[in-house]
Design a protein around this motif. Sequence first.
Motif, short mmCIF file in Angstrom:
data_model
loop_
_atom_site.label_atom_id
_atom_site.label_comp_id
_atom_site.label_asym_id
_atom_site.label_seq_id
_atom_site.Cartn_x
_atom_site.Cartn_y
_atom_site.Cartn_z
N SER A 1 0.95 -1.26 0.08
CA SER A 1 0.06 0.11 -0.01
C SER A 1 1.03 1.26 -0.09
CB SER A 1 -1.00 0.12 1.27
OG SER A 1 -1.54 1.39 1.30
N ALA A 2 2.05 1.13 0.77
CA ALA A 2 2.66 2.36 1.04
C ALA A 2 3.61 2.69 -0.24
CB ALA A 2 3.76 2.20 2.19
N GLY B 1 4.24 2.78 -3.98
CA GLY B 1 3.39 3.03 -5.20
C GLY B 1 3.97 4.23 -5.90
N LEU B 2 2.95 4.87 -6.57
CA LEU B 2 3.36 5.83 -7.48
C LEU B 2 3.68 7.20 -6.74
CD1 LEU B 2 0.34 6.06 -9.75
CD2 LEU B 2 2.69 5.11 -10.35
N GLY B 3 3.34 7.13 -5.42
CA GLY B 3 4.07 8.25 -4.46
C GLY B 3 5.57 8.44 -4.46
N TYR C 1 -5.16 9.10 -9.11
CA TYR C 1 -4.08 7.94 -9.05
C TYR C 1 -4.10 7.12 -10.06
CZ TYR C 1 -0.73 5.18 -6.16
OH TYR C 1 0.45 4.67 -5.66
N PHE D 1 0.98 11.06 2.39
CA PHE D 1 0.55 10.14 0.99
C PHE D 1 1.47 9.05 0.72
CE2 PHE D 1 0.66 9.15 -3.30
CZ PHE D 1 -0.63 9.46 -3.83
N SER D 2 2.90 9.34 1.03
CA SER D 2 3.58 8.22 0.82
C SER D 2 3.49 6.97 1.83
CB SER D 2 5.16 8.78 0.82
OG SER D 2 6.04 7.64 0.47
N SER E 1 0.88 6.07 2.99
CA SER E 1 -0.81 5.71 2.96
C SER E 1 -1.52 6.17 4.43
CB SER E 1 -0.94 4.36 2.74
OG SER E 1 -0.26 3.81 1.61
N SER F 1 -5.70 -0.47 -1.63
CA SER F 1 -5.93 0.18 -0.37
C SER F 1 -6.54 1.26 -0.27
CB SER F 1 -4.47 0.26 0.50
OG SER F 1 -3.80 1.04 -0.06
N LEU F 2 -6.84 2.12 -1.28
CA LEU F 2 -7.49 3.23 -1.27
C LEU F 2 -8.98 2.95 -1.39
CD1 LEU F 2 -5.26 5.34 -3.96
CD2 LEU F 2 -5.78 5.99 -1.45
N1 TRP Z 1 1.00 5.45 -0.45
C1 TRP Z 1 0.55 4.98 -1.84
C2 TRP Z 1 1.89 5.62 -2.75
O1 TRP Z 1 2.65 6.16 -2.09
C3 TRP Z 1 -0.68 5.75 -2.22
C4 TRP Z 1 -1.85 5.41 -1.15
C5 TRP Z 1 -2.25 4.00 -0.97
C6 TRP Z 1 -2.14 6.30 -0.20
N2 TRP Z 1 -3.03 4.12 -0.02
C7 TRP Z 1 -3.15 5.57 0.58
C8 TRP Z 1 -1.98 7.64 -0.07
C9 TRP Z 1 -3.93 5.96 1.47
C10 TRP Z 1 -2.78 8.37 0.86
C11 TRP Z 1 -3.67 7.57 1.83
O2 TRP Z 1 1.66 5.34 -3.94
#
Ligand code: TRP
Length: 450
Positions: free
Chosen positions: A21-22, A24-26, A108, A229-230, A232, A326-327
């Motif tokens: 989840s953490a 990802g595109l972030g 996203y 964001f990164s 999650s 996870s979103l």
């Molecule tokens: N963390 C993910 C990323 O870095 C994006 C993401 C997934 C997210 N679940 C989240 C961001 C919840 C904020 C809240 O790409």
Amino acid sequence: MTQHRGAWKNRWTFMLATAGSAIGLGNIWKLPYMIGVNGGSAFVLVFIACILFVGIPLMMTEIMLGRRAQKNPFNAMQQLANEANASPHWKYLGAMGMVAGVLILGFYSVIGGWVLSYITLAFNGSFDAISASQSSQNFESLLNSPYLLVSWHTVFMVMTMGVVARGVSSGLERANNILIPALFAILLILLGYSMSVGDMQAAYQFMFTPDFSKITPVAVLSALGHAFFSLSLGMGSVMVYGSYLQRNVSIANTTICIALVDTLLGLLVGLAIYSLVFANQLTPNAGPGLIFQTLPIAFGHMPFGHLFATLFFTLVAFAAWTSAISLVEPTIAWVVENTSVKRAHATVHLGLIIWMIGITVSLSFNVWQDVTIVFGLGIFDTLDKLTSTIMLPLGGLLMALFAGYVMQKHHRQDELNLGRSYYTAWKITNNIIAPLAILMVFLYLLGLIG
Ligand code: TRP
């Protein structure tokens, strides 16, 4: 009430899913361009501080709240408030998270679509011996085509909702096992290449030479938002994953591992990209298109570049996929746990709403380029800023306050199960440092708006 809940098989699957989840595109798309837009090292240093003093403690808090309640974020907050004889309104914290998740996935998924389209470009050899200007042109022509953007966004949505419909804890956990290590491996190859042909020294200087005069309030605001964001945090992704977790797992160790891997990955991508940016006389502040314009140049000139590029964008797509899931999981868990609506049904409906939001985002890159929503921001920027800089930090702030001041002491101690000094460290960061940091940033925002 229908109660049907999944559960992780063991600590490792929880860790991989949360890392999935953490990561990802972030990390791969957003962090690198935000570093460039916000003045390089100033942003990086503040970002690292935010991860350490806000991100890590709040991730522990969020997992702890979920595991204590063993419910979706809405019901979890309701139950925890009830246990603590507090206002039932705390449940709206869960509701805000669901909305944030839907809004985030709305953009996203569009970026996920860019990645998918880049897999096909890479596979077809479109990057072979490409020049910097050709690479920018490739990206422009993708952005200028509403048809392409919407099509790829649709594919990404179908992939995401397909997994969610089946239930997160059954299908995806196995995939993460291979994907995250593979992503690291290919990143090292990329980094090695950037080191040999790029200007690694300039990149390193740009990202890590402390120059505190460059730290602006906007950089701090963006860095804090991106820490949420990164990792999650702030909307219930991590809370819902924590709710599927067994009681005997150490929350602190898991959190620290995930936060370190997540941050390291993002910074390594940044180094690889900026060493190419400086060697090719590109501008660091290219914005959201940065990786799509720079990385093809690297891949296009390295041996087996064709293969590596295809592999790289495929892995990024997987990373985005595991995050996207996870979103929406908090919302789907909420529907399934409170109504008799079937999981698959709920998924289709929610998917359609998000798909429509994504269409407006896709159009905001071309035909609706000049449409602004608030403060002169376009659709994409509005969604991004509203969620990252307001909703996620606000969610995090409220969770921290709840865990620190409302929840019963022995409940949080039981769940966290920390030695004395670690518990104190968590308490100081969760109860004081993180809330103050978030509040300060909000006060600054109010000043900006007011
Ligand atoms: N963390 C993910 C990323 O870095 C994006 C993401 C997934 C997210 N679940 C989240 C961001 C919840 C904020 C809240 O790409």
